[in-house]
Motif scaffolding. Structure first.
Motif, PDB file in Angstrom:
ATOM      1  N   THR A   3      48.289  53.426  46.726  1.00  0.00           N
ATOM      2  CA  THR A   3      47.122  53.685  46.942  1.00  0.00           C
ATOM      3  C   THR A   3      45.928  53.970  47.698  1.00  0.00           C
ATOM      4  N   GLU A   4      44.839  54.325  48.161  1.00  0.00           N
ATOM      5  CA  GLU A   4      43.974  55.784  47.940  1.00  0.00           C
ATOM      6  C   GLU A   4      42.704  55.181  47.110  1.00  0.00           C
ATOM      7  N   SER A   5      41.821  54.518  46.408  1.00  0.00           N
ATOM      8  CA  SER A   5      41.309  54.605  46.215  1.00  0.00           C
ATOM      9  C   SER A   5      41.023  55.722  45.004  1.00  0.00           C
ATOM     10  N   PRO A  53      33.853  48.446  50.389  1.00  0.00           N
ATOM     11  CA  PRO A  53      33.686  49.826  49.429  1.00  0.00           C
ATOM     12  C   PRO A  53      34.321  49.905  48.578  1.00  0.00           C
ATOM     13  N   ASN A  54      35.701  50.177  49.152  1.00  0.00           N
ATOM     14  CA  ASN A  54      36.843  51.338  48.568  1.00  0.00           C
ATOM     15  C   ASN A  54      37.213  50.503  47.717  1.00  0.00           C
ATOM     16  N   PRO A  55      37.420  49.306  47.402  1.00  0.00           N
ATOM     17  CA  PRO A  55      38.534  48.331  46.796  1.00  0.00           C
ATOM     18  C   PRO A  55      37.137  48.108  45.158  1.00  0.00           C
ATOM     19  N   GLU A  56      36.086  48.707  45.813  1.00  0.00           N
ATOM     20  CA  GLU A  56      35.007  47.502  44.872  1.00  0.00           C
ATOM     21  C   GLU A  56      34.615  49.328  43.740  1.00  0.00           C
ATOM     22  N   PHE A  69      49.259  51.369  55.711  1.00  0.00           N
ATOM     23  CA  PHE A  69      48.413  51.572  56.481  1.00  0.00           C
ATOM     24  C   PHE A  69      47.092  50.310  56.348  1.00  0.00           C
ATOM     25  N   ALA A  70      47.724  49.113  55.893  1.00  0.00           N
ATOM     26  CA  ALA A  70      46.736  48.016  55.686  1.00  0.00           C
ATOM     27  C   ALA A  70      45.505  48.292  55.594  1.00  0.00           C
ATOM     28  N   GLN A  71      45.709  48.986  54.047  1.00  0.00           N
ATOM     29  CA  GLN A  71      44.667  49.252  53.654  1.00  0.00           C
ATOM     30  C   GLN A  71      44.124  48.542  52.363  1.00  0.00           C
ATOM     31  N   VAL A  72      42.578  48.088  52.028  1.00  0.00           N
ATOM     32  CA  VAL A  72      42.548  47.703  50.069  1.00  0.00           C
ATOM     33  C   VAL A  72      41.460  49.325  49.817  1.00  0.00           C
ATOM     34  N   PRO A  73      42.081  49.305  48.597  1.00  0.00           N
ATOM     35  CA  PRO A  73      42.638  48.944  47.497  1.00  0.00           C
ATOM     36  C   PRO A  73      44.220  49.496  47.892  1.00  0.00           C
ATOM     37  N   ALA A  74      44.900  48.455  47.019  1.00  0.00           N
ATOM     38  CA  ALA A  74      45.959  49.008  46.923  1.00  0.00           C
ATOM     39  C   ALA A  74      46.959  48.537  44.806  1.00  0.00           C
TER      40      ALA A  74
END
Ligand code: GSH
Length: 204
Positions: free
Chosen positions: A66-68, A10-13, A51-56
């Motif tokens: 980072t942070e959608s 959801p966040n990258p999308e 923080f190993a999260q997507v998106p970037a």
């Protein structure tokens, strides 16, 4: 610039839908990161997203966001039209209000349900908790019913036109299907709103 993205997450999308609504999907190179293969936890990706999260998003000069929502704000400033985050003070507040509500009161509890139940999430959510899952399910379903009530008298989530609040809501509806829950088929006004989003070219 390059967007690190994960299909169906959801966040990258919400960022790629935002770009598409801006008509700028082709302006950004997209690299898919597989969360299922845990590519986001590789040391090379942690150098981009600590923080190993997507998106970037990585700019040409190497600066990174980072942070959608922060990435969407960057795109809005870069390409102001069509306006998706508010054209005046009230619109900015109203769009942010609904986007935050959807994020905090639908997507986050839903993610708690999904991560604590779905077998696909077992390696990422250790240990899974049935109690957390039940709390998340109840909260997400309660809030979806509030969104349905809002849409009874509104064609769009905020500002009377397509905005980021609709994008985030559309993402919430799509994400919900991973648990076999399709709120837009259960809730009349949400269903009518989603059909309008599809007429605007939204897919999935
Ligand atoms: N607040 C962050 C959240 C990012 C986030 O949680 N992304 C998920 C994908 S939707 C992720 O990378 N998950 C990896 C994991 O849980 O290990 C944002 O809005 O970008």
């Amino acid at each position: 610039m390059k967007l690190y993205h994960s299909h169906r997450a959801p966040n990258p999308e919400r960022v790629s839908f935002f770009l598409r609504a801006k008509g700028k999907l082709d302006a950004v190179e997209i690299e898919e990161i597989s969360i299922m293969k845990q590519e986001h936890r590789a040391d090379s990706y942690r150098e981009i997203s600590p923080f190993a999260q997507v998106p970037a998003l990585v700019l040409e000069d190497g600066r990174t966001l980072t942070e959608s929502q922060a990435i969407c704000q960057y795109f809005e400033a870069l390409w102001p039209e069509p306006n998706l985050l508010g054209a005046d003070a009230f619109e900015k507040g109203e769009i942010e209000m609904w986007s935050r509500r959807i994020e905090l009161m639908w997507i986050m509890p839903f993610a708690m349900w999904f991560r604590n139940t779905h077998e696909m999430m077992a390696p990422l959510e250790v240990p899974q908790s049935a109690e957390q899952a039940a709390k998340g399910e109840k909260a997400a379903k309660w809030f979806a019913s509030k969104v349905d009530a809002h849409l009874e008298s509104h064609d769009f989530m905020a500002a009377g036109r397509l905005t980021n609040a609709d994008i985030v809501t559309y993402i919430a509806c799509g994400f919900s299907a991973v648990m076999g829950w399709k709120p837009h088929t259960e809730l009349e006004h949400l269903g009518a709103w989603r059909a309008r989003m599809k007429q605007q070219g939204f897919a999935g």
